[in-house]
Structure formats: structure tokens, C-alpha cells
Scaffold this active site. Sequence first.
Site, PDB file in Angstrom:
ATOM      1  N   LYS A  45      22.303  33.957   0.555  1.00 11.35           N
ATOM      2  CA  LYS A  45      21.978  34.594   1.737  1.00 11.35           C
ATOM      3  C   LYS A  45      20.428  35.008   1.792  1.00 11.35           C
ATOM      4  CE  LYS A  45      24.942  34.513   3.816  1.00 11.35           C
ATOM      5  NZ  LYS A  45      25.305  33.156   4.430  1.00 11.35           N
ATOM      6  N   HIS A  98      22.155  28.043  -6.571  1.00 10.11           N
ATOM      7  CA  HIS A  98      22.223  29.699  -6.673  1.00 10.11           C
ATOM      8  C   HIS A  98      22.171  30.052  -8.017  1.00 10.11           C
ATOM      9  CE1 HIS A  98      22.872  30.187  -2.297  1.00 10.11           C
ATOM     10  NE2 HIS A  98      24.148  29.988  -2.414  1.00 10.11           N
ATOM     11  N   SER A 128      23.894  40.441   5.133  1.00 10.89           N
ATOM     12  CA  SER A 128      24.127  39.034   5.199  1.00 10.89           C
ATOM     13  C   SER A 128      25.253  38.581   4.637  1.00 10.89           C
ATOM     14  CB  SER A 128      22.920  38.153   5.268  1.00 10.89           C
ATOM     15  OG  SER A 128      23.239  36.806   5.315  1.00 10.89           O
TER      16      SER A 128
HETATM   17  P1  A3P Z   1      21.767  36.344   8.363  1.00 11.45           P
HETATM   18  O1  A3P Z   1      23.237  36.725   7.930  1.00 11.45           O
HETATM   19  O2  A3P Z   1      20.846  37.811   8.409  1.00 11.45           O
HETATM   20  O3  A3P Z   1      21.520  36.003   9.745  1.00 11.45           O
HETATM   21  P2  A3P Z   1      22.003  31.353   3.130  1.00 11.45           P
HETATM   22  O4  A3P Z   1      21.380  30.115   3.635  1.00 11.45           O
HETATM   23  O5  A3P Z   1      21.294  31.435   1.780  1.00 11.45           O
HETATM   24  O6  A3P Z   1      23.167  31.692   2.970  1.00 11.45           O
HETATM   25  O7  A3P Z   1      21.189  32.583   4.179  1.00 11.45           O
HETATM   26  C1  A3P Z   1      21.647  32.721   5.216  1.00 11.45           C
HETATM   27  C2  A3P Z   1      20.838  33.647   6.300  1.00 11.45           C
HETATM   28  O8  A3P Z   1      19.767  32.830   6.436  1.00 11.45           O
HETATM   29  C3  A3P Z   1      21.487  33.951   7.425  1.00 11.45           C
HETATM   30  O9  A3P Z   1      20.974  35.624   7.623  1.00 11.45           O
HETATM   31  C4  A3P Z   1      21.162  32.985   8.298  1.00 11.45           C
HETATM   32  O10 A3P Z   1      21.129  33.443   9.679  1.00 11.45           O
HETATM   33  C5  A3P Z   1      19.651  32.796   7.933  1.00 11.45           C
HETATM   34  N1  A3P Z   1      18.799  31.570   8.301  1.00 11.45           N
HETATM   35  C6  A3P Z   1      19.184  30.562   8.207  1.00 11.45           C
HETATM   36  N2  A3P Z   1      18.365  29.783   9.080  1.00 11.45           N
HETATM   37  C7  A3P Z   1      17.377  30.558   9.488  1.00 11.45           C
HETATM   38  C8  A3P Z   1      16.309  30.293  10.218  1.00 11.45           C
HETATM   39  N3  A3P Z   1      15.814  29.107  10.633  1.00 11.45           N
HETATM   40  N4  A3P Z   1      15.334  31.358  10.686  1.00 11.45           N
HETATM   41  C9  A3P Z   1      16.050  32.626  10.283  1.00 11.45           C
HETATM   42  N5  A3P Z   1      17.066  32.761   9.467  1.00 11.45           N
HETATM   43  C10 A3P Z   1      17.582  31.629   9.056  1.00 11.45           C
END
Ligand code: A3P
Length: 283
Positions: A45, A98, A128
Site C-alpha cells: 500500500k 514487498h 490503505s
Molecule cells: P489508497 O488506498 O490510499 O487510495 P499499492 O499499489 O502498494 O497496493 O498501493 C495502493 C495505494 O496507492 C492506494 O492508496 C492507491 O490508491 C494508491 N495509488 C495507486 N496509484 C496511484 C496514483 N497514480 N496516484 C496516487 N495514488 C495512487
Amino acid sequence: MSHNYDLYEYKSCNFISNIHTTEYLDELTNTEIRDTDVIAITYPKSGTVWMQQILTLIFSNGDPAAVQNKLAVERVPWIEIPTMCFLTQTSPRLAVSHLPYHLIPVGLKKKTGKVIYVYRNPKDVVVSLYHFQNYITLLDTPSSFDEFLQSFLEGKVVYSSWFDHIQNWYTHRNEFNILFLSYEELKLDLRKSVQKICKFLGKELDDENLDTVVKHCTFAIMKVNPMANYENVESKHESGSFLRKGIIGDWKNHFTVAQSEMFDQIVEERLKEFPLKFIWDSN
Ligand code: A3P
């Protein structure tokens, strides 16, 4: 909700049964790493899917078709998931992981390949992850935010302790060709962050291609791209999506004042003298 997945511990790190196997994790430690490998490391996340999008677009010189015709995991797989075929990719291999420092392929520690470590302020990480666990079938639904916050602080979540993850990667940074970058930097100035990544990777993009990379890596565009938004992933309910809010500071909508103060105190104790700074809100 009943499902077929459980967390299990392997070498002090929590993995998901049926997704990660101990045989493959063992094999991965000594797998050959190539000079051209690029691996984005994140605690869950913290911007993994974002990095999948950014890396694909940089390596395709901003060609949008590269992120529209193929699922993110097929372009940039997780190295630790055997079904995702990191080992059989053609060079340059782009990947995410990860994995904690101690489980990463030893070849990377010889400065072969390049690593980009993306970190995010831990209050937004826990929020998140909480929503993610409520959404996705392969992880247990938390009974409450408070209970989940405790589990997170005790490292009783997938990939274990956020504190250990960032600390160990940072402490051992000199063993790698590594760039540290924060989710918040990406969010506050995506163009500058992409330029920084390009410089680290030795890739040059002209202004027009850089613009296309940035455009297709914005939250709004990624959210409506089914190849980036993991619409194929099994979820517990229809509402919600993999890409949720994509903002800095959503923790303020979830933490009570007491939870926030307690969290700050733990961060202070656990990360005493830790040089990386966190951005807690967008002001
Ligand atoms: P949120 O749940 O706060 O919206 P991962 O990819 O490591 O699982 O992380 C997911 C988080 O990154 C989510 O956060 C997601 O919305 C955010 N995320 C992914 N792409 C993004 C982007 N282009 N801009 C901002 N946040 C992004």
C-alpha cells in the site's frame, strides 16, 4: 467471510498461503539477478501499482498502448509470486516486490540490477491496508479499525512489520544500486519524480514522451484503466476498487486524536534518528 487463504510465517515474515510458497521463496534467494533488472520495493500500500505503471511507461518511451493492452502484473510482476513468472521474463526485467531486506535475492546485494524503494507515511499505509483487507478476498476482513491498527503496529499483518521493513532496507542501502523515493513526492510532483527515476535508470525521455508517462500515471487515468486498476482481482463486494482514493493524509479521516498520538509516539521511539522524513499531509 470464509476463504482459502491464510497468513503463515516464513523466516520471520508473514506470507499468504496459496499465493506464496516456501519452496519458491527458498529458490528466489539464490536466483540469478541481471544487470538490467529493475525492481521496485514497497511495503504493501505504498505505491506498488503506481510503480508498475511508471516503469512500464518509462521503458516503452511513453507509449500508452503498453499499459492498455496488458495487465500490470504481466508487465511488472511481483518477484515473490511464483505464478507471475519473474524468472522467465525477457530482459530488461521490470518487477516489484514487498520482500523484506533479508529475503531479497542475494544477487541484488552485489549491486547487480537496480532497486527503487518507495515508502509512504505509515498512517496512510495502515488506512490503505485496512480498506484493502475489507475489499480483497485473499485477506481477512478486520473487525474494526482500532483492532487493525494494533495488528499493524505489532507486525501481525501480511509482510509483517512496516517499521522493520523500512529500517532494514535503509540500513542496508549501501549494498544496492538503490533510489529511495516517497509516495508523497510522487503525488506532489509526479513529473519531477518521473524525471528522477529516469535519471537513476539512465533513461532519457523527450518532453512529449515524459508528458505521456505523467498523464497515464495520474490517479484519475489509472483508476479508469482496467489493466492498472486490477479489476480482475476477486473482491468481497462490488463497491470499492483497488485504486481507492490516492491522496496524502486520508489518515485524518480515520484516526482518533488518541490513536494518532499513540502512533506518533511509537514512530518516534521506533525510528529514533532515522533520517528519512515523512510527509503527513498535502499542505
Ligand atoms: P489508497 O488506498 O490510499 O487510495 P499499492 O499499489 O502498494 O497496493 O498501493 C495502493 C495505494 O496507492 C492506494 O492508496 C492507491 O490508491 C494508491 N495509488 C495507486 N496509484 C496511484 C496514483 N497514480 N496516484 C496516487 N495514488 C495512487
